[in-house]
Design a protein around this motif. Sequence first.
Motif, PDB file in Angstrom:
ATOM      1  N   UNK A 287      13.056 -25.563  27.291  1.00 41.89           N
ATOM      2  CA  UNK A 287      12.521 -24.470  27.532  1.00 41.89           C
ATOM      3  C   UNK A 287      13.111 -23.676  28.977  1.00 41.89           C
ATOM      4  N   UNK A 288      13.135 -22.868  29.180  1.00 38.11           N
ATOM      5  CA  UNK A 288      13.325 -22.505  30.224  1.00 38.11           C
ATOM      6  C   UNK A 288      11.474 -22.840  30.738  1.00 38.11           C
ATOM      7  N   UNK A 289      10.492 -22.133  30.885  1.00 34.83           N
ATOM      8  CA  UNK A 289       9.072 -21.903  31.526  1.00 34.83           C
ATOM      9  C   UNK A 289       8.606 -23.573  31.840  1.00 34.83           C
ATOM     10  N   UNK A 290       9.358 -24.504  31.234  1.00 36.98           N
ATOM     11  CA  UNK A 290       8.661 -25.874  31.130  1.00 36.98           C
ATOM     12  C   UNK A 290       9.034 -26.443  32.280  1.00 36.98           C
ATOM     13  N   UNK A 291      10.891 -26.171  32.494  1.00 36.71           N
ATOM     14  CA  UNK A 291      11.501 -26.292  33.870  1.00 36.71           C
ATOM     15  C   UNK A 291      10.745 -26.445  34.763  1.00 36.71           C
ATOM     16  N   UNK A 292      10.604 -24.607  34.591  1.00 36.01           N
ATOM     17  CA  UNK A 292      10.057 -23.710  36.342  1.00 36.01           C
ATOM     18  C   UNK A 292       8.140 -24.239  36.620  1.00 36.01           C
ATOM     19  N   UNK A 293       7.647 -24.655  34.964  1.00 35.92           N
ATOM     20  CA  UNK A 293       7.020 -24.720  35.613  1.00 35.92           C
ATOM     21  C   UNK A 293       6.734 -27.195  35.577  1.00 35.92           C
ATOM     22  N   UNK A 294       7.214 -26.642  35.441  1.00 41.44           N
ATOM     23  CA  UNK A 294       7.278 -28.594  36.443  1.00 41.44           C
ATOM     24  C   UNK A 294       8.029 -28.768  38.012  1.00 41.44           C
ATOM     25  N   UNK A 295       8.781 -27.747  37.590  1.00 40.14           N
ATOM     26  CA  UNK A 295       8.922 -27.544  38.643  1.00 40.14           C
ATOM     27  C   UNK A 295       7.947 -26.882  39.871  1.00 40.14           C
ATOM     28  N   UNK A 301       4.264 -31.006  44.868  1.00 39.77           N
ATOM     29  CA  UNK A 301       3.738 -32.692  45.347  1.00 39.77           C
ATOM     30  C   UNK A 301       4.172 -32.106  46.880  1.00 39.77           C
ATOM     31  N   UNK A 302       5.174 -32.315  46.757  1.00 38.22           N
ATOM     32  CA  UNK A 302       6.647 -33.230  47.603  1.00 38.22           C
ATOM     33  C   UNK A 302       6.248 -32.635  49.050  1.00 38.22           C
ATOM     34  N   UNK A 303       5.574 -30.589  48.235  1.00 39.21           N
ATOM     35  CA  UNK A 303       4.474 -30.725  50.295  1.00 39.21           C
ATOM     36  C   UNK A 303       3.766 -30.888  50.731  1.00 39.21           C
ATOM     37  N   UNK A 304       2.363 -31.630  49.494  1.00 41.09           N
ATOM     38  CA  UNK A 304       1.725 -31.962  49.944  1.00 41.09           C
ATOM     39  C   UNK A 304       2.254 -33.810  50.846  1.00 41.09           C
ATOM     40  N   UNK A 305       2.779 -34.177  50.532  1.00 47.65           N
ATOM     41  CA  UNK A 305       3.330 -35.931  50.735  1.00 47.65           C
ATOM     42  C   UNK A 305       4.217 -35.579  52.634  1.00 47.65           C
ATOM     43  N   UNK A 306       5.049 -34.418  51.726  1.00 43.71           N
ATOM     44  CA  UNK A 306       4.913 -34.322  53.749  1.00 43.71           C
ATOM     45  C   UNK A 306       3.952 -33.451  54.300  1.00 43.71           C
ATOM     46  N   UNK A 307       3.317 -33.346  53.853  1.00 43.87           N
ATOM     47  CA  UNK A 307       1.582 -32.720  54.682  1.00 43.87           C
ATOM     48  C   UNK A 307       0.730 -34.268  55.170  1.00 43.87           C
ATOM     49  N   UNK A 320      14.264 -35.975  48.078  1.00 43.65           N
ATOM     50  CA  UNK A 320      15.180 -35.821  46.842  1.00 43.65           C
ATOM     51  C   UNK A 320      14.541 -34.953  45.431  1.00 43.65           C
ATOM     52  N   UNK A 321      13.411 -35.055  44.867  1.00 44.91           N
ATOM     53  CA  UNK A 321      12.554 -34.135  44.155  1.00 44.91           C
ATOM     54  C   UNK A 321      12.465 -33.330  43.971  1.00 44.91           C
ATOM     55  N   UNK A 322      12.338 -32.744  45.896  1.00 39.03           N
ATOM     56  CA  UNK A 322      11.891 -31.417  45.843  1.00 39.03           C
ATOM     57  C   UNK A 322      13.678 -30.457  45.757  1.00 39.03           C
ATOM     58  N   UNK A 323      14.446 -31.427  45.865  1.00 38.50           N
ATOM     59  CA  UNK A 323      15.958 -30.951  46.275  1.00 38.50           C
ATOM     60  C   UNK A 323      15.906 -30.773  44.398  1.00 38.50           C
ATOM     61  N   UNK A 324      15.556 -31.422  43.975  1.00 39.92           N
ATOM     62  CA  UNK A 324      16.113 -31.205  42.374  1.00 39.92           C
ATOM     63  C   UNK A 324      14.879 -29.809  42.428  1.00 39.92           C
ATOM     64  N   UNK A 326      13.973 -27.135  43.362  1.00 38.85           N
ATOM     65  CA  UNK A 326      14.465 -26.122  44.287  1.00 38.85           C
ATOM     66  C   UNK A 326      16.034 -25.890  43.394  1.00 38.85           C
ATOM     67  N   UNK A 327      16.852 -26.752  43.059  1.00 41.24           N
ATOM     68  CA  UNK A 327      17.640 -26.500  42.247  1.00 41.24           C
ATOM     69  C   UNK A 327      17.187 -26.446  40.836  1.00 41.24           C
ATOM     70  N   UNK A 328      17.057 -26.745  40.267  1.00 45.78           N
ATOM     71  CA  UNK A 328      16.674 -26.614  38.826  1.00 45.78           C
ATOM     72  C   UNK A 328      15.706 -24.480  38.329  1.00 45.78           C
ATOM     73  N   UNK A 329      14.742 -24.359  39.881  1.00 48.91           N
ATOM     74  CA  UNK A 329      14.445 -23.201  39.580  1.00 48.91           C
ATOM     75  C   UNK A 329      14.816 -22.188  39.882  1.00 48.91           C
ATOM     76  N   UNK A 330      15.873 -22.124  41.054  1.00 47.04           N
ATOM     77  CA  UNK A 330      16.477 -20.934  41.263  1.00 47.04           C
ATOM     78  C   UNK A 330      17.868 -20.899  40.759  1.00 47.04           C
ATOM     79  N   UNK A 331      18.179 -21.914  39.643  1.00 45.47           N
ATOM     80  CA  UNK A 331      19.618 -21.722  38.957  1.00 45.47           C
ATOM     81  C   UNK A 331      18.741 -20.939  37.672  1.00 45.47           C
ATOM     82  N   UNK A 332      18.119 -21.487  37.529  1.00 44.00           N
ATOM     83  CA  UNK A 332      17.710 -21.131  35.728  1.00 44.00           C
ATOM     84  C   UNK A 332      16.997 -19.399  36.479  1.00 44.00           C
ATOM     85  N   UNK A 333      16.091 -19.455  37.392  1.00 44.42           N
ATOM     86  CA  UNK A 333      16.211 -17.863  37.919  1.00 44.42           C
ATOM     87  C   UNK A 333      17.102 -16.502  38.233  1.00 44.42           C
TER      88      UNK A 333
END
Length: 526
Positions: A287-295, A301-307, A320-324, A326-333
């Motif tokens: 479903x859309x909400x789970x994909x966006x929420x998990x993303x 978490x990716x931003x925390x690791x980068x910090x 790699x996970x951050x790009x995935x 981003x893609x999952x969320x923006x393409x869903x929107x």
Amino acid sequence: MSASDSIWTPLRLPVFRGIWTSGAVYFIGNAMQTMAAAWLMVELTGSSFLAALVQTAVFLPMFLLALPAGVLADTTDRRRLMRASLLTQVGIVLLLALLVALGHAGPAVLLVFTFVSGCCTALLSPAWNTTVADAVPRDELPQAITAVAIAFNAARALGPALAGVVFAVAGGAWVFFLAVGCVLGMLYALRRWPPRPHPASKLPAERLWGGTLSGLRFARHSKLILAQLVRTVAFGGTGSALWALLPVIGQRQLGLGAEGFGLLMGCLGGGAVAAGLVIGPLRARAGLEKVVGVSCIVFALVMVIAAVARSPWPVYAALLFGGAAWMATMSTFNTATQTSAPPWVRSRATALHTLCALGSFAIGSALWGLVSALAGLPITLCLAATCMAAGVFLAKPFPLRMGAAPEVTQATPWEDLFVVDEPEPEEGPVAVEIGYRIRPHDAPAFLEALSELKAPRRRDGATFWRVYRDLSDPSHYAERFIVTSWAEYLHQRARATLADQELEGYVRRFMLPGETVRVQHFIAER
């Protein structure tokens, strides 16, 4: 998992495959042109500021022209619009290539020509996006949009790499000559697979300003579109921190050079492409909400690791996970936006999605850059991660879903329009009054049902809507709304969907036996 959940399903269609291939080539050409212009700017001036202005020249036209281009795509001949844009771009990029070859391309020339080329891309994008939507069945549209997103992200990685090789071997002018060839490929596809003409209509044509207001009004009063735009702004604005600060992360925190920074960007792009291959089945299953929420959580978490990371390898893996994500969320929107807009406004809805994504990204990048200068890189990234994670709470007030077929299929009006003297199209404002006679004890349920019509009336053109009770007759209620002109009222009638008609039918079930709805039209005289 059904076959229709795979991105390969729409690629089996010859028309979509041709349009998609030409689009991928065009994306690569634009990426090559941008890289060559930025590198030439560095060689000519040595200024990082002017090199950054190349990116501004590329994206500013999209921000300025996305909505007007959407109006033109919805209201004019898409084939002529795309053809004029592409021919202009061929001329501009070819002239730039010649100037570079002759050594007459200075900083101002690079910026102006890049800006004009960006304007051409901005003008054709909404029309091209809806052409893609027309090339596939409705149930395959999400997969088609994902396939286009994969092509775009792959081009962002492949284009600069190809441009770098050509630039080093043959010089900058040949990069621009190749970019011209990529635009010609899109022109060939336009000739071979032209967009479907708009359905014939006897209604007055929408004008640019009126069409712009109609698009904005539709987005404001459509719960589906508004939710997607708000979520896009929230995700893009918070996620822009990572993209904007990635050069600083690479240079100052990880001690990387240009090659290392390129690998950081490559990890984001690689993760995006990988996500595109599985996002269709994943959306169908979760479903859309789970994909966006998990993303959102993954990107936070990716931003925390980068910090906090001081070694590049954890950051490479995280990106790699951050790009995935981003893609999952923006393409869903994007998918939810295009599937929730009826044909008459689909290009404008797509343009508004682009505008919200780019606008929030640009403003967010500047804001997070300022916060980083004041508070430092780790604190900024952790703050952005917190805001990103908090975005999951937007799911309740702004839920995501794809529009059902009745919500985007235009319906035939209930009654034929009857007026003694039809006004001129531009005359107005027009007041429309719809009278209902009901059983008085049904009034609470009737009013609740009738209130549901406010959003569709406002969405399709009304500037004012109210319900009135007759003080002399407790069974008589009047729904009244105002539209700016007679032409706009005619458009409003034609925009009603099957879902709106079903809602009107439910309201009419409260009518007294033997009674019919009475519709009256009034036009302003003073």
